[in-house]
Design a protein around this motif. Structure first.
Motif, mmCIF file in Angstrom:
data_model
loop_
_atom_site.group_PDB
_atom_site.id
_atom_site.type_symbol
_atom_site.label_atom_id
_atom_site.label_comp_id
_atom_site.label_asym_id
_atom_site.label_seq_id
_atom_site.Cartn_x
_atom_site.Cartn_y
_atom_site.Cartn_z
ATOM 1 N N ARG A 190 33.061 37.337 47.801
ATOM 2 C CA ARG A 190 33.056 35.878 47.747
ATOM 3 C C ARG A 190 34.293 35.345 47.028
ATOM 4 N N PHE A 191 34.768 36.145 46.054
ATOM 5 C CA PHE A 191 35.914 35.679 45.269
ATOM 6 C C PHE A 191 37.236 35.894 45.991
ATOM 7 N N SER A 192 37.240 36.771 46.993
ATOM 8 C CA SER A 192 38.482 37.008 47.740
ATOM 9 C C SER A 192 38.739 35.819 48.667
ATOM 10 N N GLY A 193 39.856 35.859 49.364
ATOM 11 C CA GLY A 193 40.199 34.726 50.222
ATOM 12 C C GLY A 193 40.964 33.688 49.440
ATOM 13 N N GLN A 194 41.222 32.576 50.011
ATOM 14 C CA GLN A 194 41.983 31.478 49.391
ATOM 15 C C GLN A 194 43.323 31.977 48.850
ATOM 16 N N GLY A 195 43.917 32.924 49.572
ATOM 17 C CA GLY A 195 45.233 33.403 49.162
ATOM 18 C C GLY A 195 45.219 34.323 47.969
ATOM 19 N N ARG A 196 44.037 34.653 47.477
ATOM 20 C CA ARG A 196 43.931 35.519 46.321
ATOM 21 C C ARG A 196 44.101 36.978 46.741
ATOM 22 N N THR A 197 44.867 37.719 45.967
ATOM 23 C CA THR A 197 45.073 39.130 46.265
ATOM 24 C C THR A 197 44.206 39.955 45.329
ATOM 25 N N ILE A 198 43.505 40.914 45.893
ATOM 26 C CA ILE A 198 42.652 41.765 45.057
ATOM 27 C C ILE A 198 43.022 43.230 45.275
ATOM 28 N N VAL A 199 43.205 43.935 44.185
ATOM 29 C CA VAL A 199 43.468 45.371 44.259
ATOM 30 C C VAL A 199 42.325 46.069 43.536
#
Lengths: 312, 266
Positions: A190-199
């Motif tokens: 849910r927190f991913s998306g909106q241009g957010r990058t997650i590693v």
């Protein structure tokens, strides 16, 4: 094998037209005599969820430490948002969840979050953080009274408190039961998306498959594959043919389209990107073969084969 | 344009102040709620003072009453503990178990982390000295002018700095499992030998010879000098020794801090 996986530029541009937010450029890191990373190139693009997948000791945590500026590379260059990772300006755009203990047990969830929010110029609101991490109703609970899953969710809450553009999650669900793991997955998703990058780093293949749109396989300090879960399965030999046959291993290995052959019970286990042509050829050479079975291989197996391929 | 720049600076300064404030507040609350810290650090000096300082009735130690003399030595004992444990054990645990690494991955000013511990130890120190002075006044027949209280409190609080620094160095020299034991091994003998439990004049000759080599002795003597009950040593000498110990400890801590920063983990 490698070329196929690494050549993902076209594929990547199609999926993410995000710019590069952080990169490791020919980075090596040695601790005393042990080389944790050996000449790693890795680019993170805006908006993608990348899983660093590998066994314990592969170098995943070191890679994250380099991005966070907590570890200096022995060789090579680390860039985050166009500058050194230790620069304060890039730090305020980053959040992290590390494998730690020693979190003060006598502070409440609300207090921990309030303190970490204060580190950032434009943090998320307490309510948003509690909701995103699934901690609503627990804000007055002391850290020491939390279950394992709740503790991990608080670590996640701290990581996202500054509304980061780039989020690092080091083994986020290690030690959690299935229920808590699935809950944290849905919060991460849910927190991913909106241009957010997650590693995220993980040694659970299921986790990488469930969360990431790109998997970077790391083994003994090297990137051995980098691509979508589908492309990794493809490269590792997309189909597995099990068959009982009088043909010997060497003969089968020489057939076109066969990527690997192993003896199994009374027959053979054959890997091939496209099974049909191989099966046709096998039937031609041994009309009496039996016990024929064709299955897709799981990520687990793809992973094992890729790591073994490097060791050989 | 200029106005905008100045409001940005202003906001940044206010943010920094807020970090320092919250870091300090929660450092204090965290330790206050931790019985092993707050109870041992607050209860032992109070208990010892009541048992040994007040219950034997009134007598005089040279120019001062025993209740005042013991109020100072047991305050020194308590404040030293607040500093040594507040820094030593907290830093060792938070460093050894990764909490400090996590905080350093966040944009927290490292200074805020250490300033918060100074604040916390100071506040605990204040609680200790004010409690003992209150008890002495209520039950020990002590009569102190406001100015005298201010001097005693000021000297004891300022004099605790070397022990914060020593605690910090110990926090870097020990690990999360050994810190408490190591600090106790240093703290308790150092307190006894410097005459913080039993007046130094009443200790065997061996301890009287040993004492001048201990920072606790110079600290206690500074406190006692503030009520005119020191053993005649030069105040400047005590200050010099304590400053030296502060500087050496900070140097050790700083070297180990940068070693930690350079060395990686995992």
């Amino acid at each position: 094998m490698d070329t196929g996986v690494r050549d993902r530029t076209a594929d990547q541009t199609a999926n993410f037209n995000g710019s590069i937010v952080a990169s490791l450029q020919s980075v090596s890191k040695a601790y005393d005599k042990v080389e944790a990373l050996r000449g790693v190139d890795l680019e993170l693009r805006a908006g993608e969820v990348v899983a660093l997948l590998g066994p314990n000791g592969a170098g995943k945590t070191t890679a994250i430490g380099l991005f966070l500026g907590r570890i200096r590379p022995t060789r090579g260059r680390v860039q985050v948002f166009g500058s050194e990772p230790t620069r304060a300006a890039s730090r305020t755009r980053i959040g992290a969840m590390l494998q730690i203990s020693g979190v003060p047990e006598t502070l409440r969830i609300r207090e921990h979050i309030e303190l970490f929010r204060s580190y950032y110029p434009q943090p998320l609101s307490l309510e948003t953080i509690l909701t995103a991490a699934g901690l609503v109703g627990l804000e007055q609970r002391f850290y020491g009274k939390l279950s394992g899953g709740q503790k991990q969710r608080l670590h996640f809450a701290l990581a996202l408190s500054g509304n980061p553009d780039l989020l690092f999650l080091d083994e986020p669900t290690v030690g959690l039961d299935v229920g808590s793991r699935k809950a944290l997955w849905s919060q991460i998703r849910r927190f991913s998306g909106q241009g957010r990058t997650i590693v995220l780093s993980t040694h659970y293949l299921e986790e990488a498959d469930a969360l990431a749109d790109r998997i970077v396989l790391i083994d003994r300090g090297r990137v051995i594959a980098d691509g979508t879960p589908a492309s990794i399965k493809q490269v590792a030999g997309g189909r597995k043919i099990t068959v009982t046959t009088r043909l010997d291993r060497t003969t089968v290995e020489r057939l076109p389209g066969v990527s690997d052959v192993r003896p199994r019970h009374h027959g053979l286990e054959i890997l091939a990107p496209r099974a049909e042509a191989v099966v046709r050829k096998l039937l031609e050479l041994d009309p009496n073969l039996h016990g024929l079975e064709v299955t897709g291989i799981g990520l687990e197996e793809a992973f094992l084969r890729l790591t073994q391929g490097v060791k050989a | 344009m200029i106005l905008q720049a100045s409001t940005t600076t202003h906001r940044r300064r206010r943010n920094a102040l807020r970090i320092f404030w919250l870091e300090s507040k929660y450092e204090f609350l965290k330790n206050l709620r931790l019985p092993i810290y707050s109870l041992s650090v607050l209860m032992f000096p109070v208990m010892f003072y009541v048992l040994f300082g007040l219950s034997f009735g009134r007598s005089d130690f040279g120019p001062v009453s025993s209740s005042l003399y013991y109020a100072v030595t047991y305050s020194a004992f308590g404040i030293m503990g607040a500093s040594l444990f507040g820094f030593g054990v907290n830093v060792a645990v938070e460093r050894g178990q990764g909490w400090m690494h996590l905080k350093r991955a966040f944009p927290m000013p490292p200074l805020a982390y250490f300033a918060a511990k100074v604040f916390m130890a100071t506040l605990f120190g204040l609680i200790i000295v004010l409690t003992l002075l209150t008890l002495g006044t209520l039950f020990g027949g002590m009569r102190l002018a406001a100015g005298q209280i201010l001097v005693i409190v000021g000297v004891l609080i300022a004099g605790a700095l070397p022990f914060s620094a020593l605690g910090l160095a110990l926090g870097y020299l020990t690990g999360p499992n050994s810190a408490t034991a190591v600090v106790n091994l240093i703290y308790l003998p150092m307190s006894f030998s410097a005459g913080l439990w039993i007046p130094i004049q009443e200790l065997p000759a061996f301890f009287q010879t040993l004492a001048p080599y201990l920072p606790s002795y110079h600290y206690a003597q500074l406190g006692l000098a503030s009520i005119g009950a020191g053993d005649g040593g030069h105040v400047g000498w005590h200050i010099l020794v304590l400053t030296g110990i502060t500087l050496v400890s900070l140097l050790v801590a700083l070297v180990l801090y940068f070693r930690d920063e350079a060395r990686s983990y995992g």
